[in-house]
Scaffold this motif. Structure first.
Motif, PDB file in Angstrom:
ATOM      1  N   ALA A  40      40.614  42.370  31.321  1.00 48.57           N
ATOM      2  CA  ALA A  40      41.579  41.756  32.461  1.00 48.57           C
ATOM      3  C   ALA A  40      41.811  42.767  33.305  1.00 48.57           C
ATOM      4  O   ALA A  40      41.969  42.182  34.721  1.00 48.57           O
ATOM      5  N   ILE A  41      42.228  43.850  33.163  1.00 53.51           N
ATOM      6  CA  ILE A  41      42.419  45.105  34.169  1.00 53.51           C
ATOM      7  C   ILE A  41      41.462  45.085  35.185  1.00 53.51           C
ATOM      8  O   ILE A  41      41.464  44.983  36.440  1.00 53.51           O
ATOM      9  N   GLY A  42      40.020  44.998  34.693  1.00 50.83           N
ATOM     10  CA  GLY A  42      38.850  45.048  35.423  1.00 50.83           C
ATOM     11  C   GLY A  42      38.742  43.805  36.369  1.00 50.83           C
ATOM     12  O   GLY A  42      38.448  43.813  37.342  1.00 50.83           O
ATOM     13  N   GLY A  43      39.239  42.617  35.468  1.00 48.75           N
ATOM     14  CA  GLY A  43      39.164  41.497  36.367  1.00 48.75           C
ATOM     15  C   GLY A  43      40.054  41.121  37.355  1.00 48.75           C
ATOM     16  O   GLY A  43      39.721  40.714  38.428  1.00 48.75           O
ATOM     17  N   LEU A  44      41.299  41.916  37.321  1.00 45.37           N
ATOM     18  CA  LEU A  44      42.191  42.026  38.503  1.00 45.37           C
ATOM     19  C   LEU A  44      41.585  42.884  39.664  1.00 45.37           C
ATOM     20  O   LEU A  44      41.762  42.354  40.789  1.00 45.37           O
ATOM     21  N   VAL A  45      40.772  43.906  39.382  1.00 45.25           N
ATOM     22  CA  VAL A  45      40.343  44.762  40.386  1.00 45.25           C
ATOM     23  C   VAL A  45      39.171  43.913  41.140  1.00 45.25           C
ATOM     24  O   VAL A  45      39.102  43.751  42.310  1.00 45.25           O
ATOM     25  N   LEU A  46      38.446  43.241  40.252  1.00 46.68           N
ATOM     26  CA  LEU A  46      37.308  42.228  40.829  1.00 46.68           C
ATOM     27  C   LEU A  46      37.902  41.172  41.481  1.00 46.68           C
ATOM     28  O   LEU A  46      37.443  40.886  42.563  1.00 46.68           O
ATOM     29  N   ALA A  47      39.065  40.524  41.023  1.00 47.66           N
ATOM     30  CA  ALA A  47      39.769  39.295  41.739  1.00 47.66           C
ATOM     31  C   ALA A  47      40.372  39.868  43.179  1.00 47.66           C
ATOM     32  O   ALA A  47      40.207  39.136  44.121  1.00 47.66           O
ATOM     33  N   SER A  48      41.058  40.960  43.174  1.00 46.83           N
ATOM     34  CA  SER A  48      41.400  41.419  44.447  1.00 46.83           C
ATOM     35  C   SER A  48      40.453  41.689  45.482  1.00 46.83           C
ATOM     36  O   SER A  48      40.732  41.521  46.705  1.00 46.83           O
ATOM     37  N   SER A  49      39.234  41.971  45.176  1.00 47.45           N
ATOM     38  CA  SER A  49      38.166  42.271  46.151  1.00 47.45           C
ATOM     39  C   SER A  49      37.549  40.852  46.658  1.00 47.45           C
ATOM     40  O   SER A  49      37.501  40.825  48.052  1.00 47.45           O
TER      41      SER A  49
END
Length: 140
Positions: A40-49
């Motif tokens: 989920a932390i990685g998903g937040l980074v991806l979503a922010s991009s």
């Protein structure tokens, strides 16, 4: 005496807790929850991009996918042990649905296109509901 990693602090106490429902499967469930949390932390980074209109970093996308797949494999193994509560099966179904959305998002990434923001929100929303459903089993 068998060693139970993380179990002393994370297992709920009570007659209706998951520790009493899934003997032996609770360690895999704990690991799955931890893996999904890191994903989920990685998903937040991806979503922010994506929300900034940029392509997400490829390495984080792959790591996010591998962590999600690993968590799903652990959940499937827990369900296959039998006597899984309905909430566990529901969480698995939601997370599989989120994974399918992730494949759709990855198809945009492979074409070097920024994914539609609406699809990102749906993917994240389904994944969060699945994760919270899974977490509710541990905290019940």
């Amino acid at each position: 005496m068998p060693r139970e990693p993380l179990g002393v602090l994370l297992h709920p106490i009570g007659s209706n807790s998951l520790i009493n429902v899934l003997p032996g499967g609770n360690d895999m469930l704990l690991y799955a929850i931890l893996i999904f949390a890191v994903a989920a932390i990685g998903g937040l980074v991806l979503a922010s991009s994506v929300l900034r209109g940029k392509l997400a970093p490829w390495a984080i996308s792959v790591l996010h996918a591998l962590l999600g797949a690993s968590g799903l494999v652990l959940l499937i193994l827990v369900v296959l042990q039998g006597a899984a509560p309905a909430r566990l099966t529901a969480a698995l179904a939601l997370l599989v649905l989120a994974a399918l959305g992730g494949f759709f998002l990855a198809s945009f990434h492979l074409r070097k296109q920024v994914a539609p923001k609406a699809v990102v929100f749906v993917h994240a929303g389904v994944a969060v509901v699945g994760f919270l459903t899974l977490l509710s089993l541990l905290l019940a």
